[in-house]
Write an enzyme that holds these catalytic residues in place. Structure first.
Site, short mmCIF file in Angstrom:
data_model
loop_
_atom_site.label_atom_id
_atom_site.label_comp_id
_atom_site.label_asym_id
_atom_site.label_seq_id
_atom_site.Cartn_x
_atom_site.Cartn_y
_atom_site.Cartn_z
N TRP A 1 37.79 42.73 49.16
CA TRP A 1 38.78 42.80 47.71
C TRP A 1 38.29 44.14 47.02
O TRP A 1 39.19 44.84 46.70
CB TRP A 1 38.57 41.72 46.78
CG TRP A 1 38.94 40.41 47.37
CD1 TRP A 1 38.20 39.24 47.64
CD2 TRP A 1 40.38 40.29 48.06
NE1 TRP A 1 38.92 38.19 48.33
CE2 TRP A 1 40.25 38.88 48.67
CE3 TRP A 1 41.36 40.95 47.95
CZ2 TRP A 1 41.42 38.26 48.86
CZ3 TRP A 1 42.52 40.21 48.43
CH2 TRP A 1 42.56 39.00 49.11
N ASP B 1 37.21 42.96 38.50
CA ASP B 1 37.92 41.89 39.21
C ASP B 1 37.31 40.60 39.15
O ASP B 1 36.23 40.51 39.70
CB ASP B 1 38.39 42.32 40.67
CG ASP B 1 39.15 41.22 41.65
OD1 ASP B 1 39.38 40.32 40.85
OD2 ASP B 1 39.32 41.57 42.59
N LYS C 1 42.30 30.84 41.59
CA LYS C 1 40.97 30.15 41.94
C LYS C 1 40.60 29.26 40.87
O LYS C 1 40.33 28.18 41.28
CB LYS C 1 40.10 31.36 42.18
CG LYS C 1 40.05 31.94 43.68
CD LYS C 1 40.67 33.05 43.91
CE LYS C 1 40.86 33.50 45.23
NZ LYS C 1 41.05 35.08 45.45
C1 LIG Z 1 41.53 36.35 46.01
C2 LIG Z 1 41.26 37.34 45.34
C3 LIG Z 1 42.10 38.50 45.24
C4 LIG Z 1 43.40 38.57 45.65
O1 LIG Z 1 44.23 37.71 44.78
P1 LIG Z 1 45.81 37.95 45.05
O2 LIG Z 1 46.16 37.26 43.68
O3 LIG Z 1 45.93 37.35 46.18
O4 LIG Z 1 46.31 39.41 44.87
C5 LIG Z 1 41.34 39.64 44.64
N1 LIG Z 1 40.12 39.70 44.22
C6 LIG Z 1 39.34 38.74 44.48
C7 LIG Z 1 37.86 38.88 44.06
C8 LIG Z 1 39.84 37.52 45.23
O5 LIG Z 1 38.83 36.64 45.16
#
Ligand SMILES: *Cc1c(COP(=O)(O)O)cnc(C)c1O
Length: 354
Positions: free
Chosen positions: A100, A167, A191
């Site tokens: 990511w 993030d 999540k």
């Molecule tokens: C799942 C995830 C993403 C991607 O998220 P999307 O909503 O599919 O763009 C980005 N960063 C992390 C840390 C993730 O776990």
């Protein structure tokens, strides 16, 4: 029967939240209309949006500190670009802790200069880099608090004068920390918060408006702030479910309460991984994630037996990501301790049988 859902995302949400959410799809607040057929400008929905925004700030301890909460679309993946569009003037620093962050770096490079100031790529991202220097002249430093795919988690964040962007898609609202050390936090809902389709962005307003480029409206945080997160039609259903989940979390005692349960779950699983000679943890011990535990079988010939055992016990979503192999048990906020107990029992059963 409800399965023990260890899925990495989309993933388990609290049962009572899903029940309330499904009821609201039929009829919201006894108004004779469904949540998804009313105007987003109606009082009923405006209230939902405002509650979802204020609950986020309240739970993070960021009320009255100059932060705004937004529920945007395009996933965390669009934030990779938006962050750079809104904040990158000369150069930004990124710590690369896996897939990511790698993607975040790639998007930011479309906008400006990006320094990868640390990386754990040399060991397939099984650890969190430490002791790196953060240059003082960065526009911001970007971190990924929890590495969903590799199962590592940043426990201590770098102390720096540079604005911090994080993030937190896969561990937001899961553990206590001083959230005011960050200037911008973003997290895809799917999540720990709700269904896919919305992304929480929490931004300190004073860091905006300092880049010279023209930012397109939909990518401009200030535009979304000025319109109370309703610049365009928001993802009404995902925002509603996020609101319910945050309410559920608040009612149980907020982040301190869920953190305690999350620690119990992680301790239970990791001690089995460490004690059971048939399993090996993937991530370096001190960097292990409390959300996503990655592990492999010592003896691959036991794979079919083990897979059959967990599937028979009603476990779902345990297969590892292709870049790590093995298994990944995602233990998000809504996963009950009991589900981890079921998994651990199977792991020790396998040891007895083998
Ligand atoms: C799942 C995830 C993403 C991607 O998220 P999307 O909503 O599919 O763009 C980005 N960063 C992390 C840390 C993730 O776990």
């Amino acid at each position: 029967m409800k399965k023990h859902n260890f899925s990495a995302g989309p993933c388990i949400l609290p049962q009572e939240v899903m029940k309330k959410a499904s009821e609201a799809v039929i009829e919201l607040n006894e108004i004779g209309l469904s949540l998804i057929e009313i105007s987003h400008r109606s009082k009923d929905f405006v209230d939902i949006m405002e509650q979802a925004r204020s609950l986020a700030l309240e739970l993070l301890g960021l009320e009255g500190k100059g932060y705004k909460a937004l529920y945007l679309q395009g996933g965390a993946s669009l934030e990779f670009l938006m962050v750079a569009y809104n904040l990158l003037e000369t150069k930004a620093g990124y710590v690369n802790t896996g897939t990511w962050s790698d993607k975040a770096i790639k998007e930011a490079r479309l906008v400006g200069e990006v320094l990868e100031i640390a990386s754990s790529k040399d060991k397939n991202f099984n650890y969190i880099p430490r002791g790196y220097m953060v240059p003082n002249d960065l526009d911001y430093l970007h971190l990924t608090s929890n590495n969903t795919i590799f199962g590592t988690q940043i426990k201590e964040f770098p102390k720096t004068n540079v604005p911090l962007v994080c993030d937190m898609s896969s561990d937001i609202f899961s553990r206590q920390m001083d959230f005011s050390q960050f200037d911008l936090i973003y997290a895809g809902a799917q999540k720990n918060m709700g269904p896919a389709g919305t992304t929480l962005v929490v931004v300190k307003e004073e860091i905006l408006g300092q880049v010279s480029r023209k930012v397109p409206s939909m990518l401009n945080y200030q535009v979304h702030i000025n319109k109370d997160s309703m610049f365009n039609t928001p993802a009404v259903f995902p925002v509603y479910v996020c609101m319910l989940t945050l309410q559920w979390l608040k009612d149980m005692g907020g982040i301190p309460a869920i953190e305690e349960i999350n620690e119990k779950k992680a301790k239970l699983l990791y001690s089995e991984i460490d004690l059971n000679p048939l399993f090996n943890g993937f991530a370096k011990t001190e960097d292990r994630s409390n959300m996503n535990a990655t592990f492999t079988l010592e003896d691959e010939t036991l794979k079919d037996t083990f897979d059959a055992m967990w599937k028979e016990s009603g476990i779902n979503g345990l297969n590892g990501h292709r870049s790590v192999g093995g298994y990944r048990a995602s233990m998000y906020n809504a996963l009950p301790l009991e589900s981890v107990g079921v998994l651990v029992d199977i792991m020790s059963d396998l040891e007895r049988k083998a």
